[in-house]
Structure formats: structure tokens, C-alpha cells
Design an enzyme around this catalytic site. Sequence first.
Site, PDB file in Angstrom:
ATOM      1  N   SER A 119       0.830  -1.198   0.000  1.00 52.15           N
ATOM      2  CA  SER A 119       0.000   0.000   0.000  1.00 52.15           C
ATOM      3  C   SER A 119       0.876   1.265   0.000  1.00 52.15           C
ATOM      4  O   SER A 119       1.673   1.449  -0.912  1.00 52.15           O
ATOM      5  CB  SER A 119      -0.976  -0.057   1.181  1.00 52.15           C
ATOM      6  N   ASP A 174     -10.155  -5.100  -3.787  1.00 47.67           N
ATOM      7  CA  ASP A 174      -9.575  -4.089  -2.888  1.00 47.67           C
ATOM      8  C   ASP A 174     -10.484  -2.854  -2.835  1.00 47.67           C
ATOM      9  O   ASP A 174     -10.653  -2.165  -3.837  1.00 47.67           O
ATOM     10  CB  ASP A 174      -8.179  -3.702  -3.392  1.00 47.67           C
ATOM     11  N   HIS A 208      -7.925  -5.473   0.572  1.00 45.11           N
ATOM     12  CA  HIS A 208      -6.708  -4.682   0.787  1.00 45.11           C
ATOM     13  C   HIS A 208      -5.854  -5.405   1.821  1.00 45.11           C
ATOM     14  O   HIS A 208      -5.769  -5.016   2.988  1.00 45.11           O
ATOM     15  CB  HIS A 208      -7.056  -3.266   1.246  1.00 45.11           C
TER      16      HIS A 208
END
EC number: 3.1.2.-
Length: 230
Positions: A119, A174, A208
Site C-alpha cells: 500500500s 480491494d 486490501h
Amino acid sequence: MCGNNMSAPMPAVVPAARKATAAVIFLHGLGDTGHGWAEAFAGIKSSHIKYICPHAPVMPVTLNMSMMMPSWFDIIGLSPDSQEDESGIKQAAETVKALIDQEVKNGIPSNRIILGGFSQGGALSLYTALTTQQKLAGVTALSCWLPLRASFSQGPINSANRDISVLQCHGDCDPLVPLMFGSLTVERLKGLVNPANVTFKVYEGMMHSSCQQEMMDVKYFIDKLLPPID
């Protein structure tokens, strides 16, 4: 570093079981620490590789109502046209370059180092690899995007890593960093570095986060680029 609010604790490290001849530096996501990723790498480690999972400094994050949390740089928004923390991103990249330099001083050449992250950490790893003059073995960028994308030329980058190997991974469910960000990033990367060396893997049903198959793909990528040399 005492008294500097940018200071962060020493990285979580999975040491090599024998002499370290290669290293992985992996940057966690927003609000996290390096500990969980160090545990993940302990599960896929190779005996000649040292895995370094640094912790981001704690700072106010605009996206989260300016709450204090571990963050490599400020995030203002998560839409493609959100304003970006240019000075913070560049400063964070210098911090990562210093970590790479430290391993070079420890006797591991930069071309035996893979940079990676998840991320926000993955975004920083991509930006650092594309802007540093340190020649790296590769980048593993998970569930992320390319920051400051407008700052890059349309053609191939003129830096040490124009032939770098990139493994980019993303979940197709996600909700935070949509798959579209990953797809757009990989297309942009193919214009900046040798496209033959860019691999994009999508994981069905993954949100995610990470998954076992992704970690095995990361292990394969690392072990292929950083084989034992003794």
C-alpha cells in the site's frame, strides 16, 4: 535521533541464517508497523537473505482527520486526482535510500537488494526505485500505486533502474486502493522501465490485504533474483 519527532524505532529484522549476501527492505502500509511483515517474511525466508522491515514515523494524516499514526508521508486523499505530499514523499524516499546505503556499508551490494512494500509502503518503494541512483535487484509492490506520477517523463527513466525487475500484485476486491490503480500503475511502469521485466499478478477475492499465494509469488520473485552466491 532523540527529540526528533520523525525518528522511528529500529526496524524489525529477520536475520540471515548464515552470512547475509542479499537483503529485502520491505515498507509497511499506513497505520501499521514492520512487525507483521517481518513475521510474514520469516515464513518464506531463505538462509542467505536478510529481511528488513522498518517502522514509519508517527505523523498526522490528513486522510484520517489528522490523527497521529505511523505513516511514511501524508496522504491527503485516495482519488486519482488527489493532491499529494510531494515534499514528504521525497523526504521518505531519502530515508529509504539511507537504509539501502546502510546495507551496502554492511557488505551487501545494492544490486543484491530488493525493495518492496504494501500500500503506502509499496508506493514509496516504487517511487524510490525509480528515482535513486542505487542499482537495485528488484521491487515488489503490493496493493499500491505510483506516487507523483506526473513528475516522471513519458519515456524510459534515465536512472540506474531502467531495467529493474518489478513484481506488482493486487487484489481484485480491494476497496481502499482499487484494482484500477494497480492496472494504471503497471501500464505507467511499462513505459518507465523495461516492460519485459514487469509482472502484474491479480488475486481473485483478495481485498486490501495479502494472501498465501501472493506471499509464495513474492518468495519466488525474491529467490529468483537473489540466488545464493556461495
